[in-house]
Design a protein around this motif. Structure first.
Motif, PDB file in Angstrom:
ATOM      1  N   UNK A   1      -3.671 -28.582  67.280  1.00 34.96           N
ATOM      2  CA  UNK A   1      -2.799 -28.377  67.913  1.00 34.96           C
ATOM      3  C   UNK A   1      -2.623 -28.367  69.279  1.00 34.96           C
ATOM      4  N   UNK A   2      -3.998 -27.992  69.805  1.00 33.18           N
ATOM      5  CA  UNK A   2      -4.276 -28.030  71.176  1.00 33.18           C
ATOM      6  C   UNK A   2      -4.348 -29.292  71.635  1.00 33.18           C
ATOM      7  N   UNK A   3      -4.955 -30.167  70.852  1.00 34.38           N
ATOM      8  CA  UNK A   3      -5.281 -31.661  71.113  1.00 34.38           C
ATOM      9  C   UNK A   3      -3.984 -32.084  71.266  1.00 34.38           C
ATOM     10  N   UNK A   4      -2.947 -31.851  70.324  1.00 38.76           N
ATOM     11  CA  UNK A   4      -1.593 -32.469  69.892  1.00 38.76           C
ATOM     12  C   UNK A   4      -0.729 -32.379  71.422  1.00 38.76           C
ATOM     13  N   UNK A   5      -0.987 -30.819  71.901  1.00 40.62           N
ATOM     14  CA  UNK A   5      -0.135 -30.550  72.976  1.00 40.62           C
ATOM     15  C   UNK A   5      -0.633 -30.998  74.309  1.00 40.62           C
ATOM     16  N   UNK A   6      -1.774 -31.421  74.431  1.00 41.54           N
ATOM     17  CA  UNK A   6      -2.312 -31.878  75.559  1.00 41.54           C
ATOM     18  C   UNK A   6      -1.781 -33.379  75.667  1.00 41.54           C
ATOM     19  N   UNK A   7      -1.944 -34.020  74.735  1.00 39.25           N
ATOM     20  CA  UNK A   7      -1.715 -35.377  74.454  1.00 39.25           C
ATOM     21  C   UNK A   7      -0.328 -35.663  74.600  1.00 39.25           C
ATOM     22  N   UNK A   8       0.548 -34.922  73.994  1.00 40.97           N
ATOM     23  CA  UNK A   8       2.015 -34.902  74.304  1.00 40.97           C
ATOM     24  C   UNK A   8       2.442 -34.808  75.632  1.00 40.97           C
ATOM     25  N   UNK A   9       1.888 -33.674  76.338  1.00 44.74           N
ATOM     26  CA  UNK A   9       2.179 -33.267  77.735  1.00 44.74           C
ATOM     27  C   UNK A   9       1.990 -34.220  78.734  1.00 44.74           C
ATOM     28  N   UNK A  10       0.802 -34.952  78.561  1.00 44.06           N
ATOM     29  CA  UNK A  10       0.320 -36.039  79.543  1.00 44.06           C
ATOM     30  C   UNK A  10       1.075 -37.601  79.046  1.00 44.06           C
ATOM     31  N   UNK A  11       1.367 -37.508  77.889  1.00 47.88           N
ATOM     32  CA  UNK A  11       2.440 -38.676  77.438  1.00 47.88           C
ATOM     33  C   UNK A  11       3.736 -38.545  78.150  1.00 47.88           C
TER      34      UNK A  11
ATOM     35  N   UNK B   1      -5.735 -29.973  80.501  1.00 51.71           N
ATOM     36  CA  UNK B   1      -6.466 -28.740  80.088  1.00 51.71           C
ATOM     37  C   UNK B   1      -5.562 -27.668  80.161  1.00 51.71           C
ATOM     38  N   UNK B   2      -4.412 -27.734  81.069  1.00 55.51           N
ATOM     39  CA  UNK B   2      -3.248 -26.680  81.246  1.00 55.51           C
ATOM     40  C   UNK B   2      -2.358 -26.541  79.914  1.00 55.51           C
ATOM     41  N   UNK B   3      -2.444 -27.884  79.183  1.00 56.99           N
ATOM     42  CA  UNK B   3      -1.818 -27.712  77.850  1.00 56.99           C
ATOM     43  C   UNK B   3      -2.414 -27.459  76.823  1.00 56.99           C
ATOM     44  N   UNK B   4      -3.984 -27.938  76.832  1.00 53.69           N
ATOM     45  CA  UNK B   4      -4.665 -27.916  75.551  1.00 53.69           C
ATOM     46  C   UNK B   4      -5.327 -26.546  75.401  1.00 53.69           C
ATOM     47  N   UNK B   5      -5.836 -26.005  76.641  1.00 54.76           N
ATOM     48  CA  UNK B   5      -6.760 -24.796  76.404  1.00 54.76           C
ATOM     49  C   UNK B   5      -5.790 -23.724  75.921  1.00 54.76           C
ATOM     50  N   UNK B   6      -4.898 -23.178  76.804  1.00 57.97           N
ATOM     51  CA  UNK B   6      -4.127 -22.137  76.484  1.00 57.97           C
ATOM     52  C   UNK B   6      -3.551 -22.092  74.858  1.00 57.97           C
ATOM     53  N   UNK B   7      -3.154 -23.340  74.553  1.00 51.83           N
ATOM     54  CA  UNK B   7      -2.672 -23.507  72.884  1.00 51.83           C
ATOM     55  C   UNK B   7      -3.791 -23.108  71.873  1.00 51.83           C
ATOM     56  N   UNK B   8      -4.881 -23.661  72.541  1.00 53.64           N
ATOM     57  CA  UNK B   8      -6.164 -23.416  71.535  1.00 53.64           C
ATOM     58  C   UNK B   8      -6.582 -21.813  71.646  1.00 53.64           C
ATOM     59  N   UNK B   9      -6.579 -21.411  72.676  1.00 53.38           N
ATOM     60  CA  UNK B   9      -6.723 -19.911  72.581  1.00 53.38           C
ATOM     61  C   UNK B   9      -5.725 -19.311  72.091  1.00 53.38           C
ATOM     62  N   UNK B  10      -4.518 -19.233  72.358  1.00 57.83           N
ATOM     63  CA  UNK B  10      -3.465 -18.360  71.672  1.00 57.83           C
ATOM     64  C   UNK B  10      -3.548 -18.420  70.300  1.00 57.83           C
TER      65      UNK B  10
ATOM     66  N   UNK C   1      -5.907 -19.406  68.441  1.00 57.70           N
ATOM     67  CA  UNK C   1      -7.158 -18.680  67.690  1.00 57.70           C
ATOM     68  C   UNK C   1      -6.906 -17.437  67.673  1.00 57.70           C
ATOM     69  N   UNK C   2      -6.407 -16.764  68.862  1.00 57.28           N
ATOM     70  CA  UNK C   2      -6.304 -15.223  68.786  1.00 57.28           C
ATOM     71  C   UNK C   2      -5.364 -14.856  68.030  1.00 57.28           C
ATOM     72  N   UNK C   3      -4.138 -15.517  67.676  1.00 59.37           N
ATOM     73  CA  UNK C   3      -3.034 -15.068  66.760  1.00 59.37           C
ATOM     74  C   UNK C   3      -3.398 -15.594  65.090  1.00 59.37           C
ATOM     75  N   UNK C   4      -4.406 -16.304  65.086  1.00 63.91           N
ATOM     76  CA  UNK C   4      -4.578 -16.597  63.608  1.00 63.91           C
ATOM     77  C   UNK C   4      -3.818 -17.628  63.154  1.00 63.91           C
ATOM     78  N   UNK C   5      -3.294 -18.519  64.133  1.00 63.40           N
ATOM     79  CA  UNK C   5      -2.355 -19.570  63.768  1.00 63.40           C
ATOM     80  C   UNK C   5      -3.200 -20.847  63.089  1.00 63.40           C
ATOM     81  N   UNK C   6      -2.511 -21.592  62.366  1.00 59.22           N
ATOM     82  CA  UNK C   6      -3.297 -22.794  61.671  1.00 59.22           C
ATOM     83  C   UNK C   6      -3.520 -23.784  62.597  1.00 59.22           C
ATOM     84  N   UNK C   7      -4.703 -24.428  62.184  1.00 63.25           N
ATOM     85  CA  UNK C   7      -5.341 -25.791  63.072  1.00 63.25           C
ATOM     86  C   UNK C   7      -5.112 -25.443  64.746  1.00 63.25           C
ATOM     87  N   UNK C   8      -5.772 -24.596  65.236  1.00 58.44           N
ATOM     88  CA  UNK C   8      -5.615 -24.324  66.568  1.00 58.44           C
ATOM     89  C   UNK C   8      -6.384 -25.627  67.229  1.00 58.44           C
ATOM     90  N   UNK C   9      -7.396 -26.050  66.949  1.00 57.36           N
ATOM     91  CA  UNK C   9      -8.026 -27.112  67.585  1.00 57.36           C
ATOM     92  C   UNK C   9      -7.054 -28.414  67.449  1.00 57.36           C
TER      93      UNK C   9
END
Length: 490
Positions: free
Chosen positions: A63-73, A42-51, A53-61
């Protein structure tokens, strides 16, 4: 150095009753693993998804899932989720190292997939992952430390060795609670009386016995005391073939064996296992004194002191005014101290006492609350009202930035001693003068004035022998918490 009195139970902490049939004492709290996994995901995925989304970056969901998986990996590959690692103190730097690996992996993935998010936005979105993981580690470490003080989440240890060596190991473990071992029994080798009060389920003779009788005796002692680990203090009567046969029996029974090499306060980073002609050799690297790391330390000292003096200039002016208004006399106080290699220097501080404090010290000598060469009083009548606040917040130490800037002191190092203290040093205590004294150090984050003299010296020697540039960075980070806590500052 200090001799630790070993209580009758054999350990300083509240040991579990001997002969207890449960092995649950070595089990850490079950919530450590799910808490660590949830925090990292959650600490990696949620902030990436929120940021994103707010910054209108592509593929927020995605990227959030990818960051969370890579961080735990990354954490999993670095074995941060193992039972041996969970809850243990690792400091901030290992987590920062893992986080930098995360950044590198995601940068490679970004280049490979052609992902077009803003790099600065992505980096900012990943910062919470670092902070949340550090916070989780601090939480579990505090919980584990408290549990171990109550003899929970510990390993039950059976010590084997000649009486003097075994008593030394038991005494060292009894004097501290920052480790997972509780001694539940001892198997002495040879003659000699034990005074620790630890149960003695078996005793081995001075000479090796024929057959498997000695191994059977050790295994019976392990079963009798329900030990999780056998800790060997090798000596002339317990080495070579004799020790190997005992090790074979323990390993065949699925039990762990650890060997105490006789070294204390040596960082694992300085140890290396080697094999020479079939002999297991433990190489101890010398302390770092030359090379790139000392140069980096010097650069950090000068840059940090210069920046600190520049940024804190308004604070200096305010403190000078408060001190002058609070009591008569100058705002600054200078004192002769001893630096590296015994070189004297003038140390600067904000004045926290009345002007004639040095003269009054002789009259208060009988009220010294320190058990060594230092003079400390919890309620020192010489300290002014403003001075108590400065000491409580460690603001009185800020002028030492001038000493750091001129190379007389370091940001991190042993406490700078007085000449009269150094005059009473023995050969061991003089070793603390082989490095520059510091504004902060292990003594600062471990209780400061609440420490005994022997504890202060032990911490200083631990720093001197095991110093590294990364340990300095970690100590600076931990100092901020110690300053806020204020424990031992008076």
């Amino acid at each position: 150095m200090r001799h630790v009195h070993v209580p009758a139970a054999g350990v300083a902490r509240s040991a579990p009753a001997y002969g207890h049939s449960s092995r649950s004492f070595g089990v850490k709290a079950r919530w450590y693993l799910p808490a660590a996994l949830a925090t990292d995901l959650l600490g990696a995925g949620v902030p990436v998804g929120l940021v994103f989304t707010q910054a209108d970056q592509p593929y927020p969901v995605g990227c959030a899932i990818g960051a969370a998986v890579v961080w735990t990996g990354v954490q999993a590959l670095r074995r941060r989720y193992t039972g041996r690692a969970l809850g243990e103190s690792r400091g901030v730097l290992p987590v920062l190292h893992d986080w930098l690996i995360l950044i590198g992996v995601l940068a490679v993935a970004r280049a490979a997939t052609g992902e077009s998010s803003d790099p600065l936005t992505s980096l900012c979105a990943l910062v919470p992952a670092l902070l949340f993981t550090i916070a989780c580690h601090k939480l579990t470490y505090r919980h584990l430390a408290a549990a171990r003080r109550e003899a929970q989440a510990v390993s039950r240890v059976l010590v084997i060795g000649e009486p003097e060596a075994a008593e030394s190991v038991i005494g060292h473990l009894a004097g501290r609670t920052d480790h997972p071992y509780v001694v539940v029994g001892v198997v002495p080798v040879g003659t000699g009386r034990l005074t620790s009060g630890v149960p003695e389920p078996a005793r081995l003779g001075p000479e090796p016995a024929e057959g498997l009788s000695e191994a059977d005796a050790v295994l019976a002692a392990v079963r009798d005391q329900h030990a999780d680990l056998v800790l060997v203090a090798p000596g002339a009567r317990l080495a070579g073939e004799r020790l190997r046969r005992i090790a074979w029996a323990l390993h065949d029974a699925g039990l762990e064996l650890a060997v105490f090499p006789g070294l204390v306060e040596i960082s694992p980073k300085r140890l290396e296992t080697l094999s020479a002609g079939g002999l297991a050799v433990l190489r101890v690297a010398p302390p770092v004194r030359r090379g790139v790391q000392p140069v980096l330390k010097s650069a950090l000292d000068r840059a940090g002191a210069g920046l600190g003096l520049l940024v804190l200039a308004p604070v200096f002016l305010g403190l000078v005014a408060a001190i002058r208004l609070g009591s008569a006399g100058p705002a600054f106080y200078t004192q002769r101290r001893i630096g590296r290699d015994g070189e004297p220097f003038t140390m600067w501080k904000f004045r926290t006492m009345v002007v004639d404090a040095d003269r009054l010290k002789a009259e208060l000598s009988g009220s010294n609350e320190n058990d060594g060469h230092m003079f400390k009083m919890r309620r020192d009548p010489r300290v002014t009202r403003v001075g108590r606040l400065l000491r409580r917040t460690s603001l009185d130490e800020l002028p030492q930035l001038f000493n750091v800037l001129t190379g007389q002191m370091s940001l991190v190092g042993p406490r700078p001693p007085l000449p009269e203290e150094v005059a009473e040093y023995d050969e061991v205590e003089l070793r603390r003068l082989t490095v520059r004294p510091g504004m902060t150090g292990l003594w600062q984050i471990s209780g400061r004035s609440d420490l005994s003299w022997d504890e202060t010296i032990a911490l200083d020697l631990q720093y001197v022998d095991n110093w590294s540039f990364t340990s300095d960075v970690d100590l600076v980070a931990r100092t901020f918490r110690a300053v806020v806590d204020g424990r031992g500052a008076y």
